[in-house]
Design a protein around this motif. Structure first.
Motif, PDB file in Angstrom:
ATOM      1  N   LEU A 386       4.721  13.883   2.327  1.00  0.00           N
ATOM      2  CA  LEU A 386       3.248  13.236   2.254  1.00  0.00           C
ATOM      3  C   LEU A 386       3.564  11.591   2.894  1.00  0.00           C
ATOM      4  O   LEU A 386       2.529  11.244   3.367  1.00  0.00           O
ATOM      5  CB  LEU A 386       2.962  13.101   0.761  1.00  0.00           C
ATOM      6  N   ALA A 387       4.273  11.022   2.368  1.00  0.00           N
ATOM      7  CA  ALA A 387       4.749   9.554   2.983  1.00  0.00           C
ATOM      8  C   ALA A 387       4.935   9.726   4.539  1.00  0.00           C
ATOM      9  O   ALA A 387       4.170   8.688   5.149  1.00  0.00           O
ATOM     10  CB  ALA A 387       5.856   8.959   2.224  1.00  0.00           C
ATOM     11  N   PHE A 388       5.476  10.600   4.820  1.00  0.00           N
ATOM     12  CA  PHE A 388       5.680  10.643   6.460  1.00  0.00           C
ATOM     13  C   PHE A 388       4.253  10.951   7.189  1.00  0.00           C
ATOM     14  O   PHE A 388       4.021  10.325   8.089  1.00  0.00           O
ATOM     15  CB  PHE A 388       6.736  11.812   6.606  1.00  0.00           C
ATOM     16  N   GLY A 389       3.582  12.037   6.548  1.00  0.00           N
ATOM     17  CA  GLY A 389       2.404  12.409   7.091  1.00  0.00           C
ATOM     18  C   GLY A 389       1.488  11.195   7.009  1.00  0.00           C
ATOM     19  O   GLY A 389       0.818  11.047   8.201  1.00  0.00           O
ATOM     20  N   SER A 390       1.381  10.385   6.080  1.00  0.00           N
ATOM     21  CA  SER A 390       0.500   9.280   5.856  1.00  0.00           C
ATOM     22  C   SER A 390       0.924   8.271   6.988  1.00  0.00           C
ATOM     23  O   SER A 390      -0.143   7.670   7.625  1.00  0.00           O
ATOM     24  CB  SER A 390       0.453   8.522   4.546  1.00  0.00           C
ATOM     25  N   LEU A 391       2.075   8.017   7.129  1.00  0.00           N
ATOM     26  CA  LEU A 391       2.534   7.053   8.116  1.00  0.00           C
ATOM     27  C   LEU A 391       2.152   7.427   9.606  1.00  0.00           C
ATOM     28  O   LEU A 391       1.516   6.682  10.388  1.00  0.00           O
ATOM     29  CB  LEU A 391       4.123   6.820   8.160  1.00  0.00           C
ATOM     30  N   PHE A 420     -16.688  -5.308   6.504  1.00  0.00           N
ATOM     31  CA  PHE A 420     -15.673  -5.584   6.229  1.00  0.00           C
ATOM     32  C   PHE A 420     -14.402  -4.575   7.156  1.00  0.00           C
ATOM     33  O   PHE A 420     -13.168  -4.560   6.798  1.00  0.00           O
ATOM     34  CB  PHE A 420     -15.099  -4.992   4.765  1.00  0.00           C
ATOM     35  N   SER A 421     -14.901  -4.016   8.292  1.00  0.00           N
ATOM     36  CA  SER A 421     -14.155  -3.265   8.767  1.00  0.00           C
ATOM     37  C   SER A 421     -12.876  -4.002   9.654  1.00  0.00           C
ATOM     38  O   SER A 421     -11.779  -3.082   9.482  1.00  0.00           O
ATOM     39  CB  SER A 421     -14.969  -2.473  10.160  1.00  0.00           C
ATOM     40  N   ARG A 422     -12.944  -5.276   9.902  1.00  0.00           N
ATOM     41  CA  ARG A 422     -11.627  -5.973  10.277  1.00  0.00           C
ATOM     42  C   ARG A 422     -10.608  -5.839   9.215  1.00  0.00           C
ATOM     43  O   ARG A 422      -9.442  -5.839   9.598  1.00  0.00           O
ATOM     44  CB  ARG A 422     -12.204  -7.227  10.697  1.00  0.00           C
ATOM     45  N   VAL A 423     -11.005  -6.024   8.095  1.00  0.00           N
ATOM     46  CA  VAL A 423     -10.121  -6.090   6.948  1.00  0.00           C
ATOM     47  C   VAL A 423      -9.457  -4.696   6.753  1.00  0.00           C
ATOM     48  O   VAL A 423      -8.253  -4.685   6.673  1.00  0.00           O
ATOM     49  CB  VAL A 423     -10.640  -6.437   5.563  1.00  0.00           C
ATOM     50  N   TRP A 424     -10.253  -3.698   6.993  1.00  0.00           N
ATOM     51  CA  TRP A 424      -9.906  -2.316   6.972  1.00  0.00           C
ATOM     52  C   TRP A 424      -8.760  -2.124   7.921  1.00  0.00           C
ATOM     53  O   TRP A 424      -7.661  -1.746   7.673  1.00  0.00           O
ATOM     54  CB  TRP A 424     -10.646  -1.266   6.779  1.00  0.00           C
ATOM     55  N   ILE A 425      -9.096  -2.515   9.160  1.00  0.00           N
ATOM     56  CA  ILE A 425      -7.908  -2.266  10.380  1.00  0.00           C
ATOM     57  C   ILE A 425      -7.149  -3.128  10.030  1.00  0.00           C
ATOM     58  O   ILE A 425      -5.831  -2.374  10.403  1.00  0.00           O
ATOM     59  CB  ILE A 425      -8.757  -2.715  11.652  1.00  0.00           C
ATOM     60  N   PHE A 426      -7.189  -4.252   9.813  1.00  0.00           N
ATOM     61  CA  PHE A 426      -5.792  -4.883   9.343  1.00  0.00           C
ATOM     62  C   PHE A 426      -4.834  -4.296   8.461  1.00  0.00           C
ATOM     63  O   PHE A 426      -3.600  -3.980   8.679  1.00  0.00           O
ATOM     64  CB  PHE A 426      -5.999  -6.296   8.782  1.00  0.00           C
ATOM     65  N   PHE A 427      -5.629  -3.518   7.325  1.00  0.00           N
ATOM     66  CA  PHE A 427      -4.441  -2.874   6.275  1.00  0.00           C
ATOM     67  C   PHE A 427      -3.946  -1.583   7.036  1.00  0.00           C
ATOM     68  O   PHE A 427      -2.860  -1.488   6.866  1.00  0.00           O
ATOM     69  CB  PHE A 427      -5.430  -2.561   5.111  1.00  0.00           C
ATOM     70  N   VAL A 428      -4.656  -0.986   7.989  1.00  0.00           N
ATOM     71  CA  VAL A 428      -4.215   0.450   8.561  1.00  0.00           C
ATOM     72  C   VAL A 428      -3.124   0.121   9.214  1.00  0.00           C
ATOM     73  O   VAL A 428      -2.030   0.586   9.649  1.00  0.00           O
ATOM     74  CB  VAL A 428      -5.512   1.305   8.852  1.00  0.00           C
ATOM     75  N   ARG A 429      -3.550  -1.020  10.198  1.00  0.00           N
ATOM     76  CA  ARG A 429      -2.585  -1.364  11.376  1.00  0.00           C
ATOM     77  C   ARG A 429      -1.223  -2.007  10.664  1.00  0.00           C
ATOM     78  O   ARG A 429      -0.038  -1.652  11.296  1.00  0.00           O
ATOM     79  CB  ARG A 429      -3.026  -2.086  12.302  1.00  0.00           C
ATOM     80  N   TRP A 430      -1.386  -2.652   9.763  1.00  0.00           N
ATOM     81  CA  TRP A 430       0.053  -3.476   9.499  1.00  0.00           C
ATOM     82  C   TRP A 430       0.386  -3.277   7.920  1.00  0.00           C
ATOM     83  O   TRP A 430       1.540  -2.706   7.977  1.00  0.00           O
ATOM     84  CB  TRP A 430      -0.237  -5.177   9.306  1.00  0.00           C
ATOM     85  N   LEU A 431      -0.312  -3.273   6.932  1.00  0.00           N
ATOM     86  CA  LEU A 431      -0.066  -3.249   5.644  1.00  0.00           C
ATOM     87  C   LEU A 431       0.791  -2.052   5.332  1.00  0.00           C
ATOM     88  O   LEU A 431       1.577  -1.632   4.758  1.00  0.00           O
ATOM     89  CB  LEU A 431      -0.891  -3.785   4.827  1.00  0.00           C
ATOM     90  N   CYS A 432      -0.407  -0.993   5.554  1.00  0.00           N
ATOM     91  CA  CYS A 432       0.122   0.707   5.168  1.00  0.00           C
ATOM     92  C   CYS A 432       1.163   1.141   5.920  1.00  0.00           C
ATOM     93  O   CYS A 432       2.234   1.464   5.244  1.00  0.00           O
ATOM     94  CB  CYS A 432      -1.174   1.601   5.302  1.00  0.00           C
ATOM     95  N   PRO A 433       1.236   1.014   7.165  1.00  0.00           N
ATOM     96  CA  PRO A 433       2.547   1.515   8.082  1.00  0.00           C
ATOM     97  C   PRO A 433       3.934   0.774   7.158  1.00  0.00           C
ATOM     98  O   PRO A 433       4.738   1.517   7.118  1.00  0.00           O
ATOM     99  CB  PRO A 433       2.524   1.393   9.290  1.00  0.00           C
ATOM    100  N   LEU A 434       3.657  -0.512   7.391  1.00  0.00           N
ATOM    101  CA  LEU A 434       4.783  -1.083   6.860  1.00  0.00           C
ATOM    102  C   LEU A 434       5.257  -0.714   5.503  1.00  0.00           C
ATOM    103  O   LEU A 434       6.811  -0.540   5.110  1.00  0.00           O
ATOM    104  CB  LEU A 434       4.729  -2.601   7.102  1.00  0.00           C
ATOM    105  N   ALA A 435       4.428  -0.675   4.474  1.00  0.00           N
ATOM    106  CA  ALA A 435       4.573  -0.505   2.998  1.00  0.00           C
ATOM    107  C   ALA A 435       5.390   1.264   3.108  1.00  0.00           C
ATOM    108  O   ALA A 435       6.094   1.429   2.422  1.00  0.00           O
ATOM    109  CB  ALA A 435       3.554  -0.656   2.490  1.00  0.00           C
TER     110      ALA A 435
END
Ligand code: PFF
Length: 446
Positions: A386-391, A420-435
């Motif tokens: 699940l973690a790999f699939g989300s990444l 807020f779409s820029r904020v969401w894009i930032f999260f999906v581009r950086w925070l989520c994959p790195l975490a």
């Protein structure tokens, strides 16, 4: 039910999606797994880290998954191919199908055990002896098969007649029943210590292991990373609001996890049990807790019924993902797809059933630090995959589909999101994959 132009099913209403997706999210993960992991991870501090993981990592990934489903109106494999025909990323879709089958194979075994407890409480209530369930291998396999057949019957009914109708009846029932049990538990002397332990964070308990457990729990609990939300999102019409739907699902799932904690810990503390009892917290401690209560047999029956209901709406989503692939991509009749996938799941799940009954056929095997076949399956499919699939889904969004396009899909029905779409894009581009990469690295001890 509105049949879409493609002839696939569609949710009759936005509420239908929210209830069905919340039904997928809410299950053994909330009521069995969340309390025992919380118990082992020190209580309030874990709850706080879990809430952060849900809001900052899982919610953004969930919006991406639902939007890919709604944009393409396809199953996990078809959705990737619809974005880029012939793409090698379709293997991510096949991984999602394997994960669905893998999780279903052991999840239905545990759900079967819940059904068995339910049956023994019902027998006890009607005067047929004690409420304890002696799980012989034969009976565990029997209840596993029974639960698969229940799941199959709902999925065979199709998107709206099966899944949506059942969810509409069962999910509200679940919430009401839980509130009743919480109210009952809070009357026990000493129960407030449990509430306090559950809700007061002790920051010294937060370490890498706690963060890891919290993040894995968030993906599992929200059914992310294997196309369940994608498939349910594919039955959304283009007028339905992804942000609102996703936010409701996250809200309900988190609410039920917190309610499950409030249902279990006050009673555990009041009756002097160990919150860190582990995977047995639900199956061994709770029956003991019920036994010490007046009216405990009826409460036990209600509780295990409720847990079975929650598990059923989750197994339905697991089976639906794989079924949707065979219906959409291989043009199989729905009933054939449902039967074939269930039969395969049954075969794969038999070693897990034997493990749960105390006869692990692979007990000498110690892989990835996991003991027992069922534990290994949960680790590989429930955590790793699940973690790999989300990444990979985030990477697919970044490099293939394009996050601005994904954001436009969500914004098309949500002016609020558009701001807020820029904020969401930032999260999906950086925070989520790195975490997530951090979790995977930690899982492998890197
Ligand atoms: N979310 C479910 C639970 O918490 O019990 C388990 C689950 C269902 C995980 C569906 C993944 C999935 F696709």
């Amino acid at each position: 039910m509105a049949a879409s132009a493609s002839g696939r099913g569609q949710w009759g209403s936005q509420l239908g999606f929210v209830l069905a997706a919340a039904g997928s999210a809410i299950g053994l993960g909330n009521i069995w797994r969340f309390p025992y992991v919380t118990g082992q991870s020190g209580g309030g501090a874990f709850v706080l880290v879990y809430l952060c993981c849900v809001v900052f990592v899982a919610l953004p990934v969930m919006l991406l998954e639902i939007s890919l489903g709604r944009a393409t109106q396809r199953n996990p494999v078809g959705a990737l191919l619809a974005v880029r025909p012939g793409t090698r990323w379709r293997f991510l879709g096949y991984l999602a199908l394997a994960t669905g089958l893998g999780i279903l194979s052991y999840y239905a075994v545990i759900a079967g055990k819940v059904a068995a407890y339910c049956a023994s409480y019902a027998r006890a209530l009607t005067g047929g002896g004690g409420a304890d369930y002696q799980g012989t291998a034969g009976s565990v396999v029997f209840y596993f098969a029974f639960f698969l057949v229940l799941t199959l019957a709902v999925v065979a009914g199709g998107v709206q007649r099966g899944i949506e109708r059942w969810s509409k009846i069962l999910m509200p029932l679940l919430l009401v029943t839980m509130l009743g049990i919480i109210a009952r538990g809070l009357f026990l002397p000493g129960s407030l210590a449990g509430v306090q332990w559950f809700l007061t964070p002790d920051f010294s308990k937060i370490d890498g292991r706690v963060v890891l457990a919290a993040m894995a729990q968030a993906f599992f609990s929200l059914s992310l990373g294997m196309g369940a939300m994608l498939t349910y999102g594919s039955y959304l019409s283009k007028q339905q609001d992804i942000l609102r739907c996703g936010a409701w699902v996250v809200f309900f799932d988190t609410l039920v996890a917190v309610l499950a904690g409030l249902m279990i810990f006050p009673a555990v503390f009041a009756l002097g049990h160990d919150p860190a009892a582990g995977t047995t917290l639900t199956f061994q401690v709770l029956p003991a807790v019920f036994a010490g209560m007046p009216g405990g047999t009826a409460i036990g029956l209600l509780f295990f019924f409720l847990l079975g209901v929650a598990a059923l709406t989750s197994t339905v989503s697991l089976l639906e993902v794989v079924t949707a692939y065979f219906v959409d991509e291989r043009s199989w009749p729905r009933s054939r797809a449902v039967w074939a996938v269930s039969a395969a799941t049954f075969v794969v799940g038999i070693p897990s059933a034997f493990d749960l009954a105390g006869h692990d056929p692979f007990s000498s095997l110690r892989l990835l630090g996991q003991q027992g076949f069922l534990g290994l399956m949960d680790f590989v499919w429930g955590n790793l995959s699940l973690a790999f699939g989300s990444l990979m889904l985030c990477l697919f969004g970044i490099f293939v589909w394009g996050l601005p396009r994904a954001a436009a899909e969500i914004a098309s029905t949500s002016p609020f999101f558009a701001r807020f779409s820029r904020v969401w894009i930032f999260f999906v581009r950086w925070l989520c994959p790195l975490a997530i990469a951090f979790i995977l690295a930690t899982l492998f001890g890197l």
